[in-house]
Scaffold this active site. Structure first.
Site, PDB file in Angstrom:
ATOM      1  CG  ASP A  51      -0.107  -0.629   2.784  1.00 37.42           C
ATOM      2  OD1 ASP A  51       0.941   0.165   2.436  1.00 37.42           O
ATOM      3  OD2 ASP A  51      -1.085  -0.869   3.216  1.00 37.42           O
ATOM      4  CG  ASP A  53       0.935   3.841   4.107  1.00 39.48           C
ATOM      5  OD1 ASP A  53      -0.543   3.761   4.210  1.00 39.48           O
ATOM      6  OD2 ASP A  53       1.754   2.664   4.548  1.00 39.48           O
ATOM      7  CG  ASP A 125       7.582   0.369  12.884  1.00 39.64           C
ATOM      8  OD1 ASP A 125       8.716   1.149  11.940  1.00 39.64           O
ATOM      9  OD2 ASP A 125       6.891  -0.490  12.914  1.00 39.64           O
TER      10      ASP A 125
HETATM   11  P1  ATP Z   1       3.645  -3.573   5.080  1.00 33.63           P
HETATM   12  O1  ATP Z   1       2.820  -2.752   4.752  1.00 33.63           O
HETATM   13  O2  ATP Z   1       4.589  -4.302   3.958  1.00 33.63           O
HETATM   14  O3  ATP Z   1       3.024  -4.259   6.411  1.00 33.63           O
HETATM   15  P2  ATP Z   1       4.264  -0.964   6.441  1.00 33.63           P
HETATM   16  O4  ATP Z   1       6.464  -0.301   6.733  1.00 33.63           O
HETATM   17  O5  ATP Z   1       3.786  -0.305   4.888  1.00 33.63           O
HETATM   18  O6  ATP Z   1       4.393  -2.327   5.773  1.00 33.63           O
HETATM   19  P3  ATP Z   1       1.992  -0.443   7.899  1.00 33.63           P
HETATM   20  O7  ATP Z   1       1.217  -0.574   9.429  1.00 33.63           O
HETATM   21  O8  ATP Z   1       1.861  -0.355   6.860  1.00 33.63           O
HETATM   22  O9  ATP Z   1       3.464  -0.607   7.798  1.00 33.63           O
HETATM   23  O10 ATP Z   1       2.722   1.180   8.794  1.00 33.63           O
HETATM   24  C1  ATP Z   1       3.591   2.143   7.894  1.00 33.63           C
HETATM   25  C2  ATP Z   1       4.190   3.008   7.952  1.00 33.63           C
HETATM   26  O11 ATP Z   1       4.029   3.589   9.429  1.00 33.63           O
HETATM   27  C3  ATP Z   1       5.383   2.211   8.888  1.00 33.63           C
HETATM   28  O12 ATP Z   1       5.936   2.352   7.805  1.00 33.63           O
HETATM   29  C4  ATP Z   1       5.878   2.873  10.153  1.00 33.63           C
HETATM   30  O13 ATP Z   1       6.650   3.685   9.513  1.00 33.63           O
HETATM   31  C5  ATP Z   1       4.121   3.658  10.214  1.00 33.63           C
HETATM   32  N1  ATP Z   1       4.230   2.957  11.287  1.00 33.63           N
HETATM   33  C6  ATP Z   1       3.307   1.259  11.370  1.00 33.63           C
HETATM   34  N2  ATP Z   1       2.858   0.683  12.108  1.00 33.63           N
HETATM   35  C7  ATP Z   1       3.687   1.365  13.610  1.00 33.63           C
HETATM   36  C8  ATP Z   1       3.520   1.771  14.644  1.00 33.63           C
HETATM   37  N3  ATP Z   1       2.789  -0.088  15.970  1.00 33.63           N
HETATM   38  N4  ATP Z   1       4.633   2.242  15.415  1.00 33.63           N
HETATM   39  C9  ATP Z   1       5.293   3.430  14.700  1.00 33.63           C
HETATM   40  N5  ATP Z   1       5.416   3.066  13.424  1.00 33.63           N
HETATM   41  C10 ATP Z   1       4.800   2.640  12.863  1.00 33.63           C
HETATM   42 MG    MG Z   2       2.352  -0.414   4.224  1.00 32.04          MG
END
Ligand code: ATP
Ligand code: MG
Length: 379
Positions: A51, A53, A125
């Site tokens: 996705d 963001d 994170d």
């Molecule tokens: P994927 O979509 O492959 O699962 P992602 O890193 O994009 O990985 P998302 O859950 O979509 O994960 O979150 C987007 C972004 O938001 C992350 O890359 C991170 O920067 C931030 N984020 C998400 N969850 C947390 C958390 N629990 N604590 C701190 N930052 C977070």
């Molecule tokens: Mg993501």
């Protein structure tokens, strides 16, 4: 803090068109706006992002006003979803600082403090998840050494592990997942801290963990994630009734293969596999006192599921299907000639058959002939 700025132009075909539209609209309105997080990380590694963001200094209400088809969501922190179809939306988050305001009781009352880009970086994170991409300047902005970590395939947490994991213990299972997804090594600090604090995971609401569990296992590396979760002592805080066996391994590898082949997968199957052994053990106990096979079966299923949803909640429709798969196992095993057609017509046949097949290939080799029978019967 001075960031590293690295010029890089991603091929437009890897960028989501709708995400670009959203970025452009916010940019034209005069705000600062970036692609952020997992999508930037994955693009840099040549992976297809799940996705896209977006982060901006525009306030949620300001973003909302820019898009007719958008809505404000979230209570703990407000976000905007820009809708493109019934299923597709792009999430836009306003820069915020990680500061939380807690009541005397320790309960979070507000963590919606807006901030600037630098504040937004440090609330994320891991370094690899804190990269921002400016699509107009074709530039990655890196305040924390995320680019270097990606290069070295290392996962470092932003700030102090002990604090950041206790703020949000879900970060521990995210660390494990990213480790496997990216073939990256967790830093020693992260490793040790997870080993120390794994039990904090039990403070997370079962509803949130349901979503996270699907992300853990519905991918091409679910089995490896399973093994790591076990190693770090995290698994028992998600599935205390589940213990590794060949069936679970086969099922996770099978899920991975299906995903590689773009075949659909369902969490029903996964949870049915994870809880099968516990259900069987419960059934044997209950059957000693309960003469009816059917009643003992339903009671065992019910109890195992009630225990499970204390840790990871499962929606009602999902538990109903799990029970269907389980109850159909004994029916398939009997191969009753008069019931064959009925069973083949049952909308749950396919899943129950797949389940039986995997059992016969792992923990129940004595079912090989039964599996063969059903393979033939459906042809
Ligand atoms: P994927 O979509 O492959 O699962 P992602 O890193 O994009 O990985 P998302 O859950 O979509 O994960 O979150 C987007 C972004 O938001 C992350 O890359 C991170 O920067 C931030 N984020 C998400 N969850 C947390 C958390 N629990 N604590 C701190 N930052 C977070
Ligand atoms: Mg993501």
């Amino acid at each position: 803090m001075k960031p590293i700025r690295q010029s890089i132009e991603f091929d437009k075909k890897f960028l989501d068109k709708d995400a670009l539209k959203v970025v452009n609209t916010i940019h034209k309105a005069g705000f600062e706006v970036y692609l952020v997080g997992g999508c930037v990380r994955d693009l840099l590694l040549g992976l297809e992002p799940k996705d896209f963001d977006i982060a901006t200094n525009a306030k949620p209400e300001q973003v909302h006003k820019l898009f007719k088809r958008s809505r404000l969501i979230g209570r703990r922190f407000r976000l905007v979803h820009v809708m493109f179809s019934a299923r597709k939306f792009i999430e836009v988050a306003t820069f915020r600082s990680g500061q939380v305001q807690t009541a005397k009781s320790g309960v979070i009352v507000r963590d919606n403090c807006y901030g600037n880009l630098e504040d937004d970086v440090v609330r994320r994170d891991f370094n690899i998840n804190a990269l921002y991409y400016d699509i107009h300047k074709h530039e990655v902005i890196d305040y924390v050494g995320g680019l270097k970590d990606l290069e070295a395939r290392e996962i470092h947490i932003i700030g102090e592990a002990k604090l950041r994991f206790s703020e949000d213990p879900v970060r521990m299972i995210r660390a494990v997942r990213f480790g496997e997804k990216l073939g990256a090594e967790l830093s020693d600090e992260v490793k040790n801290c997870i080993l120390d604090q794994a039990s904090l995971l039990s403070n997370i609401s079962p509803a949130r963990l349901y979503e996270e569990c699907i992300k853990l296992f519905h991918n091409e590396y679910g089995f490896e994630v399973y093994e790591q979760l076990e190693k770090y002592g995290l698994l028992k805080h998600l599935f205390k009734q589940t213990h590794k066996n060949d069936f679970i391994k086969k099922a996770l590898l099978n899920t991975a293969t299906r995903i590689k082949q773009n075949k659909p997968v369902t969490p029903v199957f996964l949870f049915a596999v994870f809880l099968w052994q516990a259900q069987n053990e419960r059934f044997v106990m209950i059957k000693k006192k309960q003469r009816s096979f059917y009643l003992a079966m339903t009671q065992a299923s019910e109890e195992v599921i009630i225990n499970q949803i204390k840790q990871v909640s499962l929606p009602k429709w999902l538990t109903a299907r799990i029970k269907d798969i389980w109850i159909m196992q004994s029916k398939l095993e009997k191969m009753h000639p008069k019931k064959v057609d009925d069973l083949l017509q049952n909308p749950r046949f396919r899943m129950a058959y797949d389940f039986l097949l995997l059992r016969s290939q792992s923990i129940n080799p004595e079912l090989k002939d039964v599996a063969k029978f059903w393979t033939k019967a459906q042809q």
